[in-house]
Design a protein around this motif. Structure first.
Motif, mmCIF file in Angstrom:
data_model
loop_
_atom_site.group_PDB
_atom_site.id
_atom_site.type_symbol
_atom_site.label_atom_id
_atom_site.label_comp_id
_atom_site.label_asym_id
_atom_site.label_seq_id
_atom_site.Cartn_x
_atom_site.Cartn_y
_atom_site.Cartn_z
ATOM 1 N N GLY B 247 40.738 80.171 20.798
ATOM 2 C CA GLY B 247 39.751 80.152 19.723
ATOM 3 C C GLY B 247 40.292 80.760 18.438
ATOM 4 O O GLY B 247 40.022 80.257 17.346
ATOM 5 N N THR B 248 41.081 81.837 18.573
ATOM 6 C CA THR B 248 41.674 82.454 17.383
ATOM 7 C C THR B 248 42.641 81.485 16.708
ATOM 8 O O THR B 248 42.602 81.278 15.481
ATOM 9 N N LEU B 249 43.496 80.856 17.538
ATOM 10 C CA LEU B 249 44.453 79.896 16.989
ATOM 11 C C LEU B 249 43.715 78.718 16.357
ATOM 12 O O LEU B 249 44.051 78.270 15.257
ATOM 13 N N LEU B 250 42.669 78.246 17.051
ATOM 14 C CA LEU B 250 41.898 77.099 16.550
ATOM 15 C C LEU B 250 41.233 77.441 15.215
ATOM 16 O O LEU B 250 41.195 76.603 14.300
ATOM 17 N N THR B 251 40.720 78.671 15.104
ATOM 18 C CA THR B 251 40.104 79.084 13.847
ATOM 19 C C THR B 251 41.113 78.986 12.701
ATOM 20 O O THR B 251 40.800 78.477 11.620
ATOM 21 N N ARG B 252 42.336 79.450 12.969
ATOM 22 C CA ARG B 252 43.374 79.395 11.932
ATOM 23 C C ARG B 252 43.723 77.950 11.593
ATOM 24 O O ARG B 252 43.910 77.603 10.428
ATOM 25 N N MET B 253 43.781 77.085 12.631
ATOM 26 C CA MET B 253 44.130 75.689 12.369
ATOM 27 C C MET B 253 43.021 74.985 11.589
ATOM 28 O O MET B 253 43.288 74.172 10.708
ATOM 29 N N MET B 254 41.752 75.307 11.925
ATOM 30 C CA MET B 254 40.638 74.691 11.208
ATOM 31 C C MET B 254 40.654 75.110 9.740
ATOM 32 O O MET B 254 40.444 74.296 8.836
ATOM 33 N N ALA B 255 40.897 76.408 9.523
ATOM 34 C CA ALA B 255 40.948 76.898 8.147
ATOM 35 C C ALA B 255 42.076 76.212 7.385
ATOM 36 O O ALA B 255 41.913 75.796 6.237
ATOM 37 N N ALA B 256 43.238 76.042 8.062
ATOM 38 C CA ALA B 256 44.379 75.395 7.411
ATOM 39 C C ALA B 256 44.071 73.932 7.110
ATOM 40 O O ALA B 256 44.405 73.421 6.041
ATOM 41 N N ALA B 257 43.373 73.244 8.067
ATOM 42 C CA ALA B 257 43.045 71.829 7.859
ATOM 43 C C ALA B 257 42.110 71.644 6.670
ATOM 44 O O ALA B 257 42.106 70.602 6.024
ATOM 45 N N MET B 258 41.284 72.652 6.393
ATOM 46 C CA MET B 258 40.370 72.568 5.265
ATOM 47 C C MET B 258 40.990 73.141 4.002
ATOM 48 O O MET B 258 40.330 73.234 2.960
ATOM 49 N N GLY B 259 42.240 73.577 4.110
ATOM 50 C CA GLY B 259 42.916 74.126 2.958
ATOM 51 C C GLY B 259 42.341 75.446 2.493
ATOM 52 O O GLY B 259 42.360 75.758 1.308
ATOM 53 N N ARG B 260 41.783 76.188 3.435
ATOM 54 C CA ARG B 260 41.188 77.480 3.091
ATOM 55 C C ARG B 260 41.935 78.572 3.835
ATOM 56 O O ARG B 260 42.014 78.528 5.061
ATOM 57 N N PRO B 261 42.480 79.556 3.148
ATOM 58 C CA PRO B 261 43.023 80.687 3.893
ATOM 59 C C PRO B 261 41.880 81.421 4.588
ATOM 60 O O PRO B 261 40.765 81.487 4.060
ATOM 61 N N LEU B 262 42.133 81.910 5.801
ATOM 62 C CA LEU B 262 41.068 82.474 6.610
ATOM 63 C C LEU B 262 40.392 83.665 5.939
ATOM 64 O O LEU B 262 39.169 83.790 5.941
ATOM 65 N N THR B 263 41.201 84.518 5.327
ATOM 66 C CA THR B 263 40.594 85.687 4.687
ATOM 67 C C THR B 263 39.699 85.261 3.530
ATOM 68 O O THR B 263 38.659 85.853 3.289
ATOM 69 N N GLY B 264 40.087 84.174 2.846
ATOM 70 C CA GLY B 264 39.272 83.668 1.746
ATOM 71 C C GLY B 264 37.905 83.223 2.238
ATOM 72 O O GLY B 264 36.885 83.442 1.590
ATOM 73 N N THR B 265 37.891 82.605 3.427
ATOM 74 C CA THR B 265 36.634 82.140 4.004
ATOM 75 C C THR B 265 35.708 83.310 4.315
ATOM 76 O O THR B 265 34.527 83.297 3.986
ATOM 77 N N LEU B 266 36.276 84.303 4.965
ATOM 78 C CA LEU B 266 35.444 85.385 5.474
ATOM 79 C C LEU B 266 35.014 86.345 4.382
ATOM 80 O O LEU B 266 33.932 86.900 4.420
ATOM 81 N N PHE B 267 35.905 86.533 3.419
ATOM 82 C CA PHE B 267 35.590 87.549 2.423
ATOM 83 C C PHE B 267 35.397 86.941 1.048
ATOM 84 O O PHE B 267 35.281 87.649 0.061
ATOM 85 N N GLY B 268 35.358 85.591 1.015
ATOM 86 C CA GLY B 268 35.253 84.882 -0.262
ATOM 87 C C GLY B 268 34.071 85.347 -1.090
ATOM 88 O O GLY B 268 34.183 85.582 -2.286
#
Lengths: 100, 279
Positions: B247-268
């Protein structure tokens, strides 16, 4: 089991978890998330064991609630994953073998 | 089923889960993977139900019937577009169930409160904290996707500091549970983690919600692993850790597929308020 043995299982499972999905294609991200979600519904096993070994009414009530919630997670999770994949198959009509 | 047989059956179920995740990674094998996973889960539940000296069997089976009666029709009838929020809802109840299992183990007289090993109490604290966050956070993601509330980021005044405060309070209560286990502290921990889950998800915008669902999914996996440790059940540890890691890896891949860095998503949303306040 000793703490070290648990740690061994945990660490190996972490690597396995990374490895096993490392080649997923991006169209399958959502079904994979849903499938993984259904798998952690296996907490139902824990809920059954915890509920079945208590005599206290408060614990029994909490345990039964946990069983209901875990069952919803597991059964619903697998059902919705299957439906998701079912509607995937039609528009995409992948390579042969899957006749009409 | 007794000792060795039960453990062997749990091992088979664990292998089924690995094959299920493997199958779900490729379009051609995805449905078969789901089927294998469901068979593994069914096997594990049957083994759990045949545990020697299991009490309240009738009530337990009744609760499973109730859960199936809620979950199955919901999953069958939901509109295609509403599936992501349903996954969020299912994930939330799973996380909640893990937290409840941990609290049953905590309340067990003579087991948790007085004699429990430090590691057990730490795992219980972790499960209640993260399970509570996963539960309330998932409910908020459900409400956002179902449009029961605004899908735009909700930023409270001074929200960042309130969120950090609740996060710190949650972690501190979980840590203090180890040297001073008490029912009051456990209840406080549960309440704080529920509030923190809400605050954690509120600032996330609509398009980023699926990524957060995936992250909460990984959280729930880890709580399942931790409660497996408390119960001494290898299958829960393996299945929970598998889901937590993938799930952690998948979260990173989903964020990458949407062109969003993960930290940007969570703390945007936090950063947005900061720049808005400056600008």
């Amino acid at each position: 089991m000793s703490s070290t043995a648990w740690l061994t299982v945990f660490v190996l499972a972490v690597f396995l978890g990374f490895e096993v999905i490392s080649k997923v294609s991006s169209i399958l991200h959502t079904p994979l998330m849903s499938g993984a979600n259904a798998i952690h519904g296996v907490i139902l096993v824990g809920a059954i064991i915890a509920t079945g070994s208590t005599d206290d009414n408060v614990q029994l009530t909490i345990g039964l609630l946990a069983i209901v919630m875990a069952t919803v997670n597991m059964v619903g999770g697998f059902a919705v994953t299957d439906r998701m994949l079912g509607m995937f198959a039609k528009p995409r009509q992948p390579r042969g073998g899957d006749g009409p | 089923m007794t000792g060795a047989w039960a453990d062997t059956a749990y091992l088979i179920a664990g292998v089924c889960f690995i094959l299920a995740l493997k199958g779900l990674s490729a379009p051609r094998t995805a449905r078969l993977g789901t089927l294998i996973g469901a068979c593994g889960a069914a096997l594990a539940v049957i083994v759990a139900l045949t545990t020697p000296h299991l009490k309240h069997l009738g009530l337990i089976i009744g609760a499973i019937v109730v859960g199936t009666a809620i979950g199955l029709p919901t999953a069958r009838q939901v509109r295609m577009t509403a599936m992501p929020q349903l996954v969020a809802l299912f994930n939330g109840v799973g996380g909640g169930a893990a937290a409840l299992v941990a609290s049953v183990e905590f309340l067990r007289p003579g087991n948790a409160i007085s004699d429990a090993a430090t590691a057990d109490l730490a795992a219980i604290g972790f499960t209640i904290l993260v399970g509570g966050v996963s539960f309330s956070g998932s409910l908020i993601t459900f409400a956002k996707l179902q449009e029961l509330m605004t899908t735009r980021p909700v930023v409270l005044p001074a929200g960042r500091w309130i969120t950090i405060g609740f996060a710190a309070a949650g972690v501190l209560s979980a840590v203090f549970l180890v040297p001073w286990p008490s029912t009051a502290l456990m209840t406080l921990l549960a309440l704080v983690s529920l509030v923190f889950g809400v605050l954690f998800v509120l600032p996330v915008g609509g398009a980023d919600v699926p990524i957060v669902i995936s992250l909460l999914n990984a959280f729930t996996g880890l709580t399942v692993a931790a409660s497996g440790y408390v119960l001494g059940n290898t299958l829960l540890v393996i299945a929970g850790t598998l889901v937590g890691a993938s799930g952690t890896l998948l979260t990173r891949m989903m964020a990458a597929a949407m062109g969003r860095p993960l930290t940007g998503t969570l703390f945007g949303a936090f950063t947005a308020t900061a720049s808005a306040a400056v600008g």
